[in-house]
Design a protein around this motif. Structure first.
Motif, PDB file in Angstrom:
ATOM      1  N   GLN A  35       0.822  -1.210   0.000  1.00 45.52           N
ATOM      2  CA  GLN A  35       0.000   0.000   0.000  1.00 45.52           C
ATOM      3  C   GLN A  35       0.855   1.259   0.000  1.00 45.52           C
ATOM      4  OE1 GLN A  35      -3.384   0.465  -0.275  1.00 45.52           O
ATOM      5  NE2 GLN A  35      -3.345  -1.699  -0.805  1.00 45.52           N
ATOM      6  N   ARG A  36       1.996   1.211   0.721  1.00 48.66           N
ATOM      7  CA  ARG A  36       2.891   2.376   0.776  1.00 48.66           C
ATOM      8  C   ARG A  36       3.463   2.674  -0.608  1.00 48.66           C
ATOM      9  NH1 ARG A  36       7.602   1.933   4.193  1.00 48.66           N
ATOM     10  NH2 ARG A  36       7.852   4.132   3.750  1.00 48.66           N
ATOM     11  N   ASN A  37       3.611   1.645  -1.400  1.00 44.44           N
ATOM     12  CA  ASN A  37       4.158   1.841  -2.741  1.00 44.44           C
ATOM     13  C   ASN A  37       3.057   1.871  -3.803  1.00 44.44           C
ATOM     14  OD1 ASN A  37       6.804   1.957  -1.858  1.00 44.44           O
ATOM     15  ND2 ASN A  37       6.962  -0.275  -1.830  1.00 44.44           N
ATOM     16  N   ASN A  38       1.863   2.223  -3.361  1.00 44.75           N
ATOM     17  CA  ASN A  38       0.708   2.303  -4.240  1.00 44.75           C
ATOM     18  C   ASN A  38       0.957   3.371  -5.324  1.00 44.75           C
ATOM     19  OD1 ASN A  38      -1.775   2.921  -5.339  1.00 44.75           O
ATOM     20  ND2 ASN A  38      -2.864   2.710  -3.386  1.00 44.75           N
ATOM     21  N   ALA A  39       1.165   2.917  -6.553  1.00 48.61           N
ATOM     22  CA  ALA A  39       1.537   3.839  -7.632  1.00 48.61           C
ATOM     23  C   ALA A  39       0.466   4.906  -7.878  1.00 48.61           C
ATOM     24  CB  ALA A  39       1.805   3.060  -8.907  1.00 48.61           C
ATOM     25  N   ASP A  44      -0.909  10.639  -8.195  1.00 50.09           N
ATOM     26  CA  ASP A  44      -1.793  11.765  -7.878  1.00 50.09           C
ATOM     27  C   ASP A  44      -1.043  12.810  -7.038  1.00 50.09           C
ATOM     28  OD1 ASP A  44      -4.744  12.736  -7.532  1.00 50.09           O
ATOM     29  OD2 ASP A  44      -3.909  12.757  -5.521  1.00 50.09           O
ATOM     30  N   PHE A  45      -0.303  12.323  -6.049  1.00 49.99           N
ATOM     31  CA  PHE A  45       0.439  13.209  -5.138  1.00 49.99           C
ATOM     32  C   PHE A  45       1.435  14.080  -5.919  1.00 49.99           C
ATOM     33  CE2 PHE A  45       4.240  14.068  -2.669  1.00 49.99           C
ATOM     34  CZ  PHE A  45       3.731  14.605  -1.497  1.00 49.99           C
ATOM     35  N   TYR A  46       2.268  13.441  -6.736  1.00 55.48           N
ATOM     36  CA  TYR A  46       3.315  14.198  -7.439  1.00 55.48           C
ATOM     37  C   TYR A  46       2.733  15.094  -8.542  1.00 55.48           C
ATOM     38  CZ  TYR A  46       7.216  12.129  -4.976  1.00 55.48           C
ATOM     39  OH  TYR A  46       8.112  11.783  -4.005  1.00 55.48           O
TER      40      TYR A  46
ATOM     41  N   LEU B  28      -8.044  -2.236   7.151  1.00 59.83           N
ATOM     42  CA  LEU B  28      -8.994  -1.139   6.923  1.00 59.83           C
ATOM     43  C   LEU B  28      -8.346   0.209   7.200  1.00 59.83           C
ATOM     44  CD1 LEU B  28     -12.373  -2.531   8.368  1.00 59.83           C
ATOM     45  CD2 LEU B  28     -11.747  -2.150   5.983  1.00 59.83           C
ATOM     46  N   GLY B  29      -7.544   0.274   8.281  1.00 59.35           N
ATOM     47  CA  GLY B  29      -6.845   1.522   8.631  1.00 59.35           C
ATOM     48  C   GLY B  29      -5.909   1.968   7.521  1.00 59.35           C
ATOM     49  N   VAL B  30      -5.116   1.007   7.009  1.00 54.93           N
ATOM     50  CA  VAL B  30      -4.145   1.322   5.945  1.00 54.93           C
ATOM     51  C   VAL B  30      -4.875   1.730   4.664  1.00 54.93           C
ATOM     52  CG1 VAL B  30      -2.361   0.302   4.474  1.00 54.93           C
ATOM     53  CG2 VAL B  30      -2.331  -0.129   6.915  1.00 54.93           C
ATOM     54  N   LEU B  31      -5.920   0.968   4.306  1.00 52.44           N
ATOM     55  CA  LEU B  31      -6.682   1.295   3.093  1.00 52.44           C
ATOM     56  C   LEU B  31      -7.331   2.674   3.207  1.00 52.44           C
ATOM     57  CD1 LEU B  31      -8.436  -2.066   2.173  1.00 52.44           C
ATOM     58  CD2 LEU B  31      -6.689  -0.877   0.863  1.00 52.44           C
ATOM     59  N   PHE B  32      -7.853   2.970   4.377  1.00 48.63           N
ATOM     60  CA  PHE B  32      -8.498   4.262   4.609  1.00 48.63           C
ATOM     61  C   PHE B  32      -7.478   5.395   4.449  1.00 48.63           C
ATOM     62  CE2 PHE B  32      -9.966   7.660   7.517  1.00 48.63           C
ATOM     63  CZ  PHE B  32     -11.199   7.915   6.942  1.00 48.63           C
ATOM     64  N   PHE B  33      -6.274   5.195   5.047  1.00 48.03           N
ATOM     65  CA  PHE B  33      -5.223   6.220   4.982  1.00 48.03           C
ATOM     66  C   PHE B  33      -4.798   6.478   3.535  1.00 48.03           C
ATOM     67  CE2 PHE B  33      -0.779   7.557   4.983  1.00 48.03           C
ATOM     68  CZ  PHE B  33      -0.850   8.665   5.808  1.00 48.03           C
ATOM     69  N   PHE B  34      -4.544   5.411   2.786  1.00 54.96           N
ATOM     70  CA  PHE B  34      -4.025   5.595   1.428  1.00 54.96           C
ATOM     71  C   PHE B  34      -5.107   5.908   0.391  1.00 54.96           C
ATOM     72  CE2 PHE B  34      -0.290   3.602   3.310  1.00 54.96           C
ATOM     73  CZ  PHE B  34       0.679   4.469   2.845  1.00 54.96           C
ATOM     74  N   SER B  35      -6.384   5.795   0.796  1.00 55.61           N
ATOM     75  CA  SER B  35      -7.427   6.159  -0.165  1.00 55.61           C
ATOM     76  C   SER B  35      -7.648   7.674  -0.168  1.00 55.61           C
ATOM     77  CB  SER B  35      -8.735   5.437   0.148  1.00 55.61           C
ATOM     78  OG  SER B  35      -9.243   5.918   1.373  1.00 55.61           O
ATOM     79  N   HIS B  36      -7.103   8.356   0.840  1.00 58.52           N
ATOM     80  CA  HIS B  36      -7.248   9.807   0.879  1.00 58.52           C
ATOM     81  C   HIS B  36      -6.157  10.460   0.048  1.00 58.52           C
ATOM     82  CE1 HIS B  36     -10.178   9.206   3.964  1.00 58.52           C
ATOM     83  NE2 HIS B  36     -10.457  10.498   3.919  1.00 58.52           N
TER      84      HIS B  36
END
Lengths: 138, 145
Positions: A35-39, A44-46, B28-36
């Motif tokens: 998830q941290r490396n979610n392209a 979107d961020f950059y 769910l916490g991680v998905l919620f964080f990275f969906s924003h």
């Protein structure tokens, strides 16, 4: 009384539970890491970050931006560092491409031409181990 | 009789259930964080608003020969992604971009949505006239490829 049997049961229980715990935490580690490396998130961020910098700038500005996270993700997806950021001065947008089959575009309202540096990304800047995108506004 | 063995089996299921609960919560916490996604609507609207304000200072925007490129603003980008309204205290207002943003900005039912436009307003007095400038933006990226 079956001490040996109980010991063996206890050992089996402990070993199987330990394996389960290890598998569980390994799974969680890979899930978070993935998830941290979610392209899509970082594209979107950059795109927004670079677009906002362009909107804030004026003709003659030279902009440097740390894009180490972008180059790391792009490298994992086998995307060349020089294909990550593309600028279109006709339609006024910046496009960020970090994985095969996806990219994010941000349209900037500032009527400037973006001239990428040669190369557009400095893979090592001075003695700091960072990758920096640089471009000039004209 | 092996009462201890039964206890361990029960404990195994309890611990297994706790692990599943932890796993689901963390996921769910991680998905919620990275969906924003990063939210630049307010900054983007304020930035464009200040550029328009400067433009109103420098030019007579109601003159027929005026166009946004005089203020180093790209008319196509503004038409496709922004809403700009300049309203004098007397007379007709001038609008560029997506007019519906004005309604969406103040529609309370959309408050929780990240794709709701954000509107920034300011007033400027110049050449004996007061202008109200409203700028709206969603600041969204568009997926391609």
């Amino acid at each position: 009384m079956n001490t040996k049997g109980q010991l063996s049961d206890n050992l089996m229980w402990t070993v199987s539970f330990s394996i389960l715990v290890i598998l569980f935490f390994t799974g969680i580690y890979f899930f978070i890491s993935n998830q941290r490396n979610n392209a899509a998130y970082w594209e979107d961020f950059y795109a927004k970050e670079v677009g906002f910098l362009i909107n804030s700038g004026k003709s003659g500005d030279v902009i440097y931006l740390d894009v180490t996270k972008a180059t790391t993700i792009a490298n994992k997806h086998k995307i060349s560092a020089y294909d990550i950021f593309t600028f279109d001065n006709v339609d006024n947008y910046v496009s960020v491409h970090l994985s095969e089959g996806s990219a994010a575009r941000f349209y900037f309202f500032n009527d400037v031409d973006v001239i990428p540096g040669e190369p557009s990304i400095l893979l090592i800047s001075e003695d700091i181990d960072t990758n920096r995108l640089y471009f000039t506004l004209r | 009789m092996n009462s201890r063995g039964h206890g361990e089996e029960v404990m195994f299921f309890v611990l297994f259930f706790l692990m599943v609960l932890m796993g689901v919560s963390i996921s769910l916490g991680v998905l919620f964080f990275f969906s924003h996604k990063i939210d630049l609507r307010e900054s983007d609207a304020s930035l464009l608003n200040s550029r328009i304000r400067q433009c109103v200072f420098d030019y007579d925007v109601f003159d027929s020969s005026f166009n946004l490129s005089l203020c180093d603003l790209n008319a196509d980008a503004i038409s496709s992604s922004y809403y700009v309204n300049i309203e004098p205290s007397h007379g007709q207002s001038l609008t560029w971009g997506i007019s519906d943003f004005k309604n969406q900005c103040y529609f309370r039912g959309l408050d929780a949505r990240k794709d709701k436009p954000y509107c920034s307003s300011s007033t400027v007095s110049v050449r004996g006239e007061t202008y109200t400038i409203t700028v709206g933006t969603k600041t969204l990226t568009r997926g391609t490829l």
